[in-house]
Design a protein around this motif. Structure first.
Motif: not given
Length: 346
Positions: A2-19
């Motif tokens: 099994r491979w589990i790959g993790l990443d994020e989007a929206g770490l730097g903005p001031n508006l909107g969600p972190l995903v």
């Protein structure tokens, strides 16, 4: 394996969600060469190369004007505001189809709206967002908003069909997608609770890792697992976090390789290394994160255009976010939309 790959989007903005997203894949165990622990980073890279090679007739890490394969890579390479959402949407829909085709996949129906997509990828999360719990008005009616970047072109539909066949022939399954859409109020609560942004983000990441690993081990307690993540900001050591979120196992720190940090616990190899999007499961997570965030910002801008028809859309990044903030602050004060509801404290 099994491979589990993790990443994020929206770490730097001031508006909107972190995903954040974790994708879970099952591949042949034969891809992993038998080596000493000191050689695990090299074995990981070799297995990753085999993974990409097994899919090369259906997906590509680079693209060209006449490309007929899906573009699966770091989301920064797949999406830009100038190119639009078409390629990113096609790549994510390809991933959803591969997940949907799995033997025991919980993905029984492909999503049609933003609400459907969020519900689908958050379905096994302990912090799943119910519509009634979302207090940001721009996200209250996601069911009514179709997924942006549609419809797919005939070439993209053909590419997805081809990828399904290639995965089947190579005995590869995308067995799970776990995502967390961290709305602004929750993000602010976490930062204030932990005292800093870095710790708050690491908490979300390790909660997601823990969830993905537990689901794999519940099905097959002896499954060999490769847990892959980019580094969390400037953090260099992960022993304390691993011990906290996986308290029932003993983690051994392996020799570092370049900037990468590696840890071993029974049948789990955890890797925290820069540019981890070079691993297909992490690239897949990157694409899903980015698309989810773009969907949310699409809904955010759509709502604000209804309230203030002259306002220009924003992606939420610092410089433009300050412009947007100045244009909505009077409306927010008038309608009692507290700043903590929509503006990140960090």
């Amino acid at each position: 394996m099994r491979w589990i790959g993790l990443d994020e989007a929206g770490l730097g903005p001031n508006l909107g969600p972190l995903v954040m997203t974790a994708t879970v894949w099952e591949t042949p165990l034969a891809w992993w060469s038998s080596t000493t622990q000191a050689q695990f980073p090299q074995s990981l890279n070799a297995a990753s190369n085999t993974f990409w090679a097994s899919q090369s007739s259906a997906i590509t890490q680079t693209t060209s004007r006449d490309e007929t394969r899906l573009h699966i890579a770091d989301s920064k390479a797949v999406y830009s505001t100038s190119r639009g959402l078409g390629s990113l949407a096609a790549s994510v829909h390809g991933l959803l189809h591969v997940w949907h085709a799995g033997t025991d996949s919980p993905c029984k129906n492909l999503p049609a709206s933003i609400r459907d997509l969020v519900d689908l990828v958050e379905q096994s999360s302990p912090a799943k967002h119910q519509t009634s719990e979302i207090i940001e008005p721009w996200f209250a009616d996601l069911k009514a908003i179709s997924l942006p970047g549609q419809p797919l072109t005939p070439v993209q539909e053909s590419a997805i069909s081809n990828w399904l066949n290639v995965c089947h022939e190579a005995q590869i399954e995308l067995t799970a997608i776990h995502s967390r859409v961290v709305m602004t109020p929750e993000f602010n609560r976490r930062v204030k609770s932990t005292g800093n942004k870095s710790t708050a983000v690491s908490e979300v990441a390790f909660e997601l890792m823990q969830q993905a690993v537990q689901q794999v081990l519940a099905i097959d307690p002896a499954a060999p697992i490769l847990l892959l993540s980019d580094q969390h900001g400037g953090r260099k050591n992960y022993e304390a976090l691993l011990a906290n979120y996986f308290p029932d196992v003993w983690w051994k720190t392996l020799p570092a390789s370049g900037e990468g940090r590696y840890y071993l616990a029974e049948n789990i190899l955890a890797s925290f290394a820069p540019r981890s999007e070079s691993y297909l499961p992490v690239a897949a997570a990157s694409l899903i994160c980015k698309y989810l965030r773009e969907c949310c910002m699409h809904a955010f801008n759509r709502w604000w255009l209804q309230q203030l028809p002259q306002i220009q859309p924003t992606q939420g990044y610092p410089q433009d976010a300050r412009r947007f903030r100045a244009e909505i602050v009077e409306y927010c004060q008038k309608h009692q939309l507290e700043e903590d509801l929509w503006w990140r404290c960090k």
